[in-house]
Scaffold this motif. Structure first.
Motif, PDB file in Angstrom:
ATOM      1  N   ALA A   9     -33.305 -56.243  27.467  1.00  0.00           N
ATOM      2  CA  ALA A   9     -34.118 -56.290  26.259  1.00  0.00           C
ATOM      3  C   ALA A   9     -34.453 -54.899  25.729  1.00  0.00           C
ATOM      4  CB  ALA A   9     -35.392 -57.077  26.521  1.00  0.00           C
ATOM      5  N   GLU A  10     -34.115 -53.836  26.472  1.00  0.00           N
ATOM      6  CA  GLU A  10     -34.422 -52.488  26.027  1.00  0.00           C
ATOM      7  C   GLU A  10     -33.501 -52.065  24.889  1.00  0.00           C
ATOM      8  OE1 GLU A  10     -34.370 -49.822  29.278  1.00  0.00           O
ATOM      9  OE2 GLU A  10     -35.980 -50.834  30.356  1.00  0.00           O
ATOM     10  N   ARG A  11     -33.979 -51.106  24.112  1.00  0.00           N
ATOM     11  CA  ARG A  11     -33.175 -50.582  23.014  1.00  0.00           C
ATOM     12  C   ARG A  11     -32.246 -49.488  23.536  1.00  0.00           C
ATOM     13  NH1 ARG A  11     -36.506 -49.064  17.839  1.00  0.00           N
ATOM     14  NH2 ARG A  11     -37.407 -47.529  19.249  1.00  0.00           N
ATOM     15  N   PHE A  12     -31.089 -49.361  22.894  1.00  0.00           N
ATOM     16  CA  PHE A  12     -30.135 -48.311  23.243  1.00  0.00           C
ATOM     17  C   PHE A  12     -29.260 -48.026  22.035  1.00  0.00           C
ATOM     18  CE2 PHE A  12     -28.282 -52.380  24.329  1.00  0.00           C
ATOM     19  CZ  PHE A  12     -26.970 -52.289  23.911  1.00  0.00           C
ATOM     20  N   VAL A  13     -28.489 -46.971  22.120  1.00  0.00           N
ATOM     21  CA  VAL A  13     -27.596 -46.590  21.034  1.00  0.00           C
ATOM     22  C   VAL A  13     -26.204 -47.140  21.321  1.00  0.00           C
ATOM     23  CG1 VAL A  13     -26.473 -44.669  19.829  1.00  0.00           C
ATOM     24  CG2 VAL A  13     -28.891 -44.501  20.472  1.00  0.00           C
ATOM     25  N   ALA A  14     -25.624 -47.801  20.326  1.00  0.00           N
ATOM     26  CA  ALA A  14     -24.240 -48.264  20.402  1.00  0.00           C
ATOM     27  C   ALA A  14     -23.472 -47.575  19.288  1.00  0.00           C
ATOM     28  CB  ALA A  14     -24.165 -49.783  20.249  1.00  0.00           C
ATOM     29  N   THR A  20     -11.572 -41.306  11.713  1.00  0.00           N
ATOM     30  CA  THR A  20     -12.077 -41.010  10.375  1.00  0.00           C
ATOM     31  C   THR A  20     -13.582 -41.184  10.281  1.00  0.00           C
ATOM     32  OG1 THR A  20      -9.985 -41.769   9.436  1.00  0.00           O
ATOM     33  CG2 THR A  20     -11.844 -41.551   7.918  1.00  0.00           C
ATOM     34  N   HIS A  21     -14.101 -42.291  10.805  1.00  0.00           N
ATOM     35  CA  HIS A  21     -15.526 -42.580  10.696  1.00  0.00           C
ATOM     36  C   HIS A  21     -16.162 -42.815  12.062  1.00  0.00           C
ATOM     37  CE1 HIS A  21     -14.194 -43.879   6.537  1.00  0.00           C
ATOM     38  NE2 HIS A  21     -15.175 -43.042   6.268  1.00  0.00           N
ATOM     39  N   ALA A  22     -17.452 -42.502  12.137  1.00  0.00           N
ATOM     40  CA  ALA A  22     -18.271 -42.838  13.298  1.00  0.00           C
ATOM     41  C   ALA A  22     -19.387 -43.755  12.815  1.00  0.00           C
ATOM     42  CB  ALA A  22     -18.851 -41.585  13.933  1.00  0.00           C
ATOM     43  N   ARG A  23     -19.535 -44.884  13.457  1.00  0.00           N
ATOM     44  CA  ARG A  23     -20.587 -45.838  13.115  1.00  0.00           C
ATOM     45  C   ARG A  23     -21.550 -45.900  14.286  1.00  0.00           C
ATOM     46  NH1 ARG A  23     -15.653 -47.451  11.170  1.00  0.00           N
ATOM     47  NH2 ARG A  23     -15.586 -48.066   8.957  1.00  0.00           N
ATOM     48  N   VAL A  24     -22.815 -45.647  14.021  1.00  0.00           N
ATOM     49  CA  VAL A  24     -23.802 -45.510  15.085  1.00  0.00           C
ATOM     50  C   VAL A  24     -24.990 -46.418  14.782  1.00  0.00           C
ATOM     51  CG1 VAL A  24     -25.111 -43.882  16.495  1.00  0.00           C
ATOM     52  CG2 VAL A  24     -23.105 -43.080  15.229  1.00  0.00           C
ATOM     53  N   ALA A  25     -25.480 -47.097  15.816  1.00  0.00           N
ATOM     54  CA  ALA A  25     -26.586 -48.031  15.616  1.00  0.00           C
ATOM     55  C   ALA A  25     -27.576 -47.954  16.769  1.00  0.00           C
ATOM     56  CB  ALA A  25     -26.060 -49.461  15.481  1.00  0.00           C
ATOM     57  N   LEU A  51     -18.688 -34.639  18.040  1.00  0.00           N
ATOM     58  CA  LEU A  51     -19.281 -35.965  18.174  1.00  0.00           C
ATOM     59  C   LEU A  51     -20.742 -35.845  18.563  1.00  0.00           C
ATOM     60  CD1 LEU A  51     -19.245 -39.017  18.318  1.00  0.00           C
ATOM     61  CD2 LEU A  51     -18.209 -38.852  20.596  1.00  0.00           C
ATOM     62  N   THR A  52     -21.059 -34.879  19.410  1.00  0.00           N
ATOM     63  CA  THR A  52     -22.443 -34.679  19.813  1.00  0.00           C
ATOM     64  C   THR A  52     -23.334 -34.403  18.609  1.00  0.00           C
ATOM     65  OG1 THR A  52     -21.755 -33.827  21.975  1.00  0.00           O
ATOM     66  CG2 THR A  52     -23.978 -33.274  21.251  1.00  0.00           C
ATOM     67  N   ALA A  53     -22.821 -33.656  17.634  1.00  0.00           N
ATOM     68  CA  ALA A  53     -23.603 -33.350  16.437  1.00  0.00           C
ATOM     69  C   ALA A  53     -23.909 -34.623  15.646  1.00  0.00           C
ATOM     70  CB  ALA A  53     -22.856 -32.344  15.565  1.00  0.00           C
ATOM     71  N   ILE A  54     -22.951 -35.519  15.563  1.00  0.00           N
ATOM     72  CA  ILE A  54     -23.178 -36.793  14.870  1.00  0.00           C
ATOM     73  C   ILE A  54     -24.252 -37.605  15.581  1.00  0.00           C
ATOM     74  CG2 ILE A  54     -22.148 -39.042  14.343  1.00  0.00           C
ATOM     75  CD1 ILE A  54     -19.534 -37.607  13.775  1.00  0.00           C
ATOM     76  N   LEU A  55     -24.121 -37.730  16.885  1.00  0.00           N
ATOM     77  CA  LEU A  55     -25.067 -38.533  17.646  1.00  0.00           C
ATOM     78  C   LEU A  55     -26.455 -37.905  17.633  1.00  0.00           C
ATOM     79  CD1 LEU A  55     -22.711 -39.423  20.617  1.00  0.00           C
ATOM     80  CD2 LEU A  55     -23.384 -40.906  18.720  1.00  0.00           C
ATOM     81  N   ALA A  56     -26.524 -36.571  17.687  1.00  0.00           N
ATOM     82  CA  ALA A  56     -27.822 -35.887  17.625  1.00  0.00           C
ATOM     83  C   ALA A  56     -28.493 -36.133  16.281  1.00  0.00           C
ATOM     84  CB  ALA A  56     -27.640 -34.397  17.866  1.00  0.00           C
ATOM     85  N   ASP A  57     -27.712 -36.126  15.208  1.00  0.00           N
ATOM     86  CA  ASP A  57     -28.263 -36.391  13.881  1.00  0.00           C
ATOM     87  C   ASP A  57     -28.854 -37.797  13.821  1.00  0.00           C
ATOM     88  OD1 ASP A  57     -28.264 -35.502  10.833  1.00  0.00           O
ATOM     89  OD2 ASP A  57     -27.543 -37.579  10.887  1.00  0.00           O
ATOM     90  N   PHE A  58     -28.155 -38.756  14.397  1.00  0.00           N
ATOM     91  CA  PHE A  58     -28.664 -40.129  14.390  1.00  0.00           C
ATOM     92  C   PHE A  58     -29.923 -40.249  15.234  1.00  0.00           C
ATOM     93  CE2 PHE A  58     -28.960 -44.401  16.170  1.00  0.00           C
ATOM     94  CZ  PHE A  58     -28.928 -45.166  15.012  1.00  0.00           C
ATOM     95  N   ILE A  59     -29.887 -39.689  16.440  1.00  0.00           N
ATOM     96  CA  ILE A  59     -31.025 -39.780  17.355  1.00  0.00           C
ATOM     97  C   ILE A  59     -32.271 -39.151  16.748  1.00  0.00           C
ATOM     98  CG2 ILE A  59     -31.919 -38.890  19.551  1.00  0.00           C
ATOM     99  CD1 ILE A  59     -29.124 -39.348  20.721  1.00  0.00           C
ATOM    100  N   ALA A  60     -32.077 -38.055  15.979  1.00  0.00           N
ATOM    101  CA  ALA A  60     -33.220 -37.362  15.374  1.00  0.00           C
ATOM    102  C   ALA A  60     -34.022 -38.259  14.445  1.00  0.00           C
ATOM    103  CB  ALA A  60     -32.729 -36.133  14.612  1.00  0.00           C
ATOM    104  N   GLY A  61     -33.385 -39.276  13.905  1.00  0.00           N
ATOM    105  CA  GLY A  61     -34.072 -40.170  12.980  1.00  0.00           C
ATOM    106  C   GLY A  61     -34.662 -41.408  13.639  1.00  0.00           C
ATOM    107  N   GLN A  62     -34.600 -41.487  14.980  1.00  0.00           N
ATOM    108  CA  GLN A  62     -35.076 -42.674  15.678  1.00  0.00           C
ATOM    109  C   GLN A  62     -36.281 -42.333  16.556  1.00  0.00           C
ATOM    110  OE1 GLN A  62     -33.450 -45.256  14.532  1.00  0.00           O
ATOM    111  NE2 GLN A  62     -32.022 -43.843  13.535  1.00  0.00           N
ATOM    112  N   GLN A  63     -37.020 -43.359  16.893  1.00  0.00           N
ATOM    113  CA  GLN A  63     -38.149 -43.206  17.805  1.00  0.00           C
ATOM    114  C   GLN A  63     -37.950 -44.141  18.983  1.00  0.00           C
ATOM    115  OE1 GLN A  63     -41.782 -43.864  15.626  1.00  0.00           O
ATOM    116  NE2 GLN A  63     -41.747 -41.835  14.678  1.00  0.00           N
ATOM    117  N   GLY A  64     -37.614 -43.574  20.137  1.00  0.00           N
ATOM    118  CA  GLY A  64     -37.441 -44.377  21.338  1.00  0.00           C
ATOM    119  C   GLY A  64     -36.094 -45.093  21.385  1.00  0.00           C
ATOM    120  N   GLY A  65     -35.703 -45.473  22.590  1.00  0.00           N
ATOM    121  CA  GLY A  65     -34.486 -46.245  22.778  1.00  0.00           C
ATOM    122  C   GLY A  65     -33.205 -45.455  22.656  1.00  0.00           C
TER     123      GLY A  65
END
Length: 348
Positions: A9-14, A20-25, A51-65
């Motif tokens: 039930a915990e949140r995580f990044v998929a 060409t594209h990276a889709r992150v959720a 790829l780390t830069a993409i994931l870091a950008d996404f994580i920066a906009g999230q709170q937890g999980g």
């Protein structure tokens, strides 16, 4: 990783990483198995240095999980790195885990993830490409897609969950059927004797087909991108139309080959180039080449082929794989929270 089902039930990044594209959720999988996508972004890989830069950008906009991550990526994992010619950067899993501060990092083949995700799709996410075929067949599910490269995976349902076999089908040798295709093969072999099927059945493959046809016909090329070529075909350019129809025929041939190899009960085609070419499919040899497999014609004539029309397929698949992985590891006392497990589908 926790040794109980509460971790599901915990949140995580998929994430779904292509050439060409990276889709992150940011997702949450509930105890009943439902996947809730709570945040989603689509990135252009060429705009980021890693790829780390993409994931870091996404994580920066999230709170937890964001301390746990399941990534679906093209290629294979070897010695802690993702090996794939279509990704624009080097990907080191140890460096990624360290720089992002992850407790868990899992990497699976992108089409293994697609195979896991296909079972999560709603009816409205699918379009039948073989009308009149019985869609209730049982058997392994083949998932294939032609995008930056050509990928495929086989999904077998069991009482214990899905067993997914990732492949590198795009690297198999191109097998020409018509005299025109033999000419195309000879033109491509100027650079290498081995011509992989994804050199023709992919986005770049459509461009290769167009260039080869122009060279064979002694005509100057006018288009460079798959979108330009398909638009040229719509406008009546002979070589562009020949390239598009050839692409459709070759896709049918590849799907037919893989359906025979896997004894597929159904085929699901994941996005990529095909949605841009749907109007050409009925005018091509797609269906004829799909079923033209000698004694196996009668088998392939009964295989339903679906087009997946949901761009979040890879994200859903990575999350679905992670859910199943957690269940399989729930009672495994050897699981270690402080160790990044770098996994490939089928090796967990």
């Amino acid at each position: 990783m926790q040794g109980n089902l509460g971790s599901i039930a915990e949140r995580f990044v998929a994430a779904d990483i292509g050439g060409t594209h990276a889709r992150v959720a940011l997702v949450q999988v509930a105890g009943d198995g439902a996947i809730d996508v709570q945040a989603y972004r689509k990135y252009n890989c060429a705009e980021f240095p890693s790829l780390t830069a993409i994931l870091a950008d996404f994580i920066a906009g999230q709170q937890g999980g964001t301390e746990r991550m399941a990534i679906a990526s093209a290629g294979v994992v070897l010695d802690g790195e993702v090996i794939n010619s279509n990704l624009p950067w080097r990907v080191s899993l140890a460096e990624m885990r360290r720089e992002l501060g992850l407790r868990e990092l899992h990497v699976i083949n992108d089409f293994a993830a697609a195979a896991h995700g296909a079972g999560r799709l709603a009816t409205g996410d699918l379009r039948l490409l073989t009308p009149g075929v019985d869609t209730s067949r049982s058997g392994p599910m083949l998932v294939i897609g032609a995008g930056t490269g050509l990928g495929a995976a086989i999904c077998i349902s069991t009482v214990h969950g899905n067993v997914v076999l990732p492949t590198e089908a795009g690297m198999t040798a191109f097998a020409p059927v018509t005299p025109r295709e033999i000419e195309i093969l000879r033109w491509l072999q100027r650079d290498s004797r081995h011509v992989a099927v994804e050199q023709l059945v992919s986005g770049p493959g459509l461009a290769n087909l167009y260039r080869a046809i122009c060279a064979i016909d002694g005509v100057a090329t006018q288009f460079t991108t798959p979108a330009d070529i398909s638009n040229g075909a719509r406008a009546g350019d002979a070589q562009a139309r020949d390239a598009v129809l050839s692409f459709c025929a070759l896709l049918g041939s590849v799907i037919g080959d893989l359906a025979v190899i896997s004894c597929a009960g159904s085929v699901h085609v994941a996005g990529g180039v095909l949605p841009q070419l749907l109007e050409f499919l009925p005018h091509s040899d797609f269906r004829a080449r799909l079923v033209d497999k000698g004694a196996m014609r009668v088998f392939n004539e009964r295989v339903p082929v679906w087009l997946i029309e949901n761009e979040r397929l890879g994200v859903l698949g990575a999350a679905s794989w992670y859910q199943q992985h957690l269940r399989e590891c729930a009672d495994d006392s050897r699981a270690d929270n402080n160790t990044a497990r770098q996994e490939w589908a089928g090796t967990a």
